[in-house]
Design an enzyme around this catalytic site. Structure first.
Site, PDB file in Angstrom:
ATOM      1  N   LEU A 146     -53.975   8.128 -35.455  1.00 41.88           N
ATOM      2  CA  LEU A 146     -53.421   9.200 -36.276  1.00 41.88           C
ATOM      3  C   LEU A 146     -52.211   8.794 -37.104  1.00 41.88           C
ATOM      4  CD1 LEU A 146     -53.617  12.043 -33.607  1.00 41.88           C
ATOM      5  CD2 LEU A 146     -55.199  11.623 -35.496  1.00 41.88           C
TER       6      LEU A 146
ATOM      7  N   TYR B  12     -53.351  10.051 -17.855  1.00 39.29           N
ATOM      8  CA  TYR B  12     -53.123  10.517 -19.222  1.00 39.29           C
ATOM      9  C   TYR B  12     -52.843  12.014 -19.232  1.00 39.29           C
ATOM     10  CZ  TYR B  12     -54.209  11.478 -24.168  1.00 39.29           C
ATOM     11  OH  TYR B  12     -54.168  11.881 -25.481  1.00 39.29           O
TER      12      TYR B  12
ATOM     13  N   LYS C 274     -49.282  14.072 -20.004  1.00 39.70           N
ATOM     14  CA  LYS C 274     -49.173  15.037 -21.095  1.00 39.70           C
ATOM     15  C   LYS C 274     -48.668  16.390 -20.613  1.00 39.70           C
ATOM     16  CE  LYS C 274     -50.160  12.587 -24.662  1.00 39.70           C
ATOM     17  NZ  LYS C 274     -49.103  12.320 -25.667  1.00 39.70           N
TER      18      LYS C 274
END
Length: 373
Positions: free
Chosen positions: A67, A195, A199
């Site tokens: 991104l 992960y 988060k």
């Protein structure tokens, strides 16, 4: 030299006395920055709002991932080429290096990151550095260091220097006990990957720093992101990118998820637009610090059927990866993003047919150019 000594003594006597004749001892004072590692209990920080500064100075960490490059391109068009700095620990390709400012940044090096923020007068920090789901499970200690320790460095520096901080979250922040269809912004979150755990930690720490220190923290839970100009990077949803490459190159695609595995997805242009919009949104319009965003939801079988409208000869087989399948089965099937649409006007542009057509237009033109060369 006697003159200097006399002046020094005079200054000393002046500093040690006040107008009322009360002696005030002179103590050495060390000037230090203020961060949550040093803050007082009544400290409060607020970043400069977009309306007060038309040209924020932006630093993007982990900028060479899926991104970062695209977001840098979008923000440079809006704020100017030199106001957006890409950073990573890897060497960029020539086209990325010459497209705008690039700098080496190690998010695990607190001093290095702090110097970059100070020297470049950064006002917005977009923190993309992270290890994704499947890669993180293969190296938990590294994922813990990058995704958690790196986040702590970023939070402290953002609070110390009054930055507007964006940290993306993910569908992986939910777990098997979360409602899956649809998944609201606020619900049970018990992820089973490092992960996802990292988060959820980021979401809660960012919210804590907002209420405790006034940090302007903003977060979006991304669905699976599909992009034509990047290669799959080890994520559970990367099958939805791989299918296009394989359809063009070999006409054969082997999917590592079951054909009926439904997950929320989004084309990268929608993702980048949402990120820009939430960063520019006035603070008073935000009712929360972390939002779901969504565009479409499909299964590998539905995607394959849409792809076969463009490549009828595509052969699709399934060889399920147990690790990725277990991860996908614990994730949402659909995101409820009502709050994002209400608070700051989120609206997606790409549905499944538009997504597939766009991917083939992009990859097909690249393939024709390569063949011509």
């Amino acid at each position: 030299m006697p003159i200097v000594r006399n002046v020094s003594r005079a200054v000393g006597r002046l500093l040690q006395s006040s107008g009322c004749g009360c002696g005030i001892p002179v103590v050495p004072v060390r000037c230090i920055g203020v961060s949550p590692r040093q803050v007082t209990s009544d400290a409060s920080f607020h970043s400069v709002s977009f309306s007060e500064s038309d040209h924020p100075r932006v630093l993007i960490t982990g900028g060479l991932g899926q991104l970062g490059v695209g977001l840098a391109k979008l923000l440079r068009k809006r704020f100017g080429r030199n106001n957006v700095i890409l950073s990573d620990i890897r060497k960029p390709a020539d086209n990325v290096f010459y497209s705008g400012p690039f700098i080496y940044t190690d998010i695990l090096d607190y001093k290095n990151l702090r110097e970059i923020v100070v020297n470049n007068r950064i006002t917005w920090l977009i923190h993309y550095s992270a290890l994704l789901s499947a890669v993180g499970e293969a190296n938990v200690p590294l994922a813990r260091a990058v995704n958690i320790t790196g986040l702590h460095n970023v939070l402290d520096i953002a609070a110390e220097h009054n930055l507007r901080l964006f940290v993306p979250s993910t569908i992986g922040a939910f777990g098997p006990t979360s409602p899956r269809d649809p998944t609201p912004d606020l619900c049970i979150q018990r992820p089973r990957t490092i992960y996802g755990v990292s988060k959820v930690h980021a979401e809660l720490m960012g919210e804590y720093y907002h209420y405790r220190y006034g940090l302007d923290f903003r977060c979006l839970r991304y669905p699976g992101i599909i992009s034509a100009d990047s290669q799959p990077g080890g994520g559970t949803t990367d099958y939805a990118v791989q299918i296009f490459h394989d359809a063009i190159k070999t006409g054969k695609f082997q999917c590592n998820l079951k054909p009926d595995t439904r997950l929320p997805m989004m084309y990268i242009d929608d993702c980048l637009k949402a990120t820009r919009e939430v960063m520019e949104a006035p603070a008073e319009t935000l009712s929360m610090r972390t939002y779901n965003i969504s565009a479409m939801s499909f299964t590998p079988e539905e995607l394959a059927q849409e792809v076969q409208k463009h490549v009828p000869e595509l052969q699709v087989t399934y060889k399920v990866d147990d690790v990725r399948q277990a991860i996908a089965d614990s994730w949402p099937m659909n995101f409820d993003d009502t709050n994002a649409r209400r608070d700051w006007g989120w609206k997606h542009d790409y549905d499944l047919p538009e997504l597939v057509t766009t991917m083939f237009n992009f990859l097909g033109s690249d393939c024709r150019i390569a063949q011509a060369n």
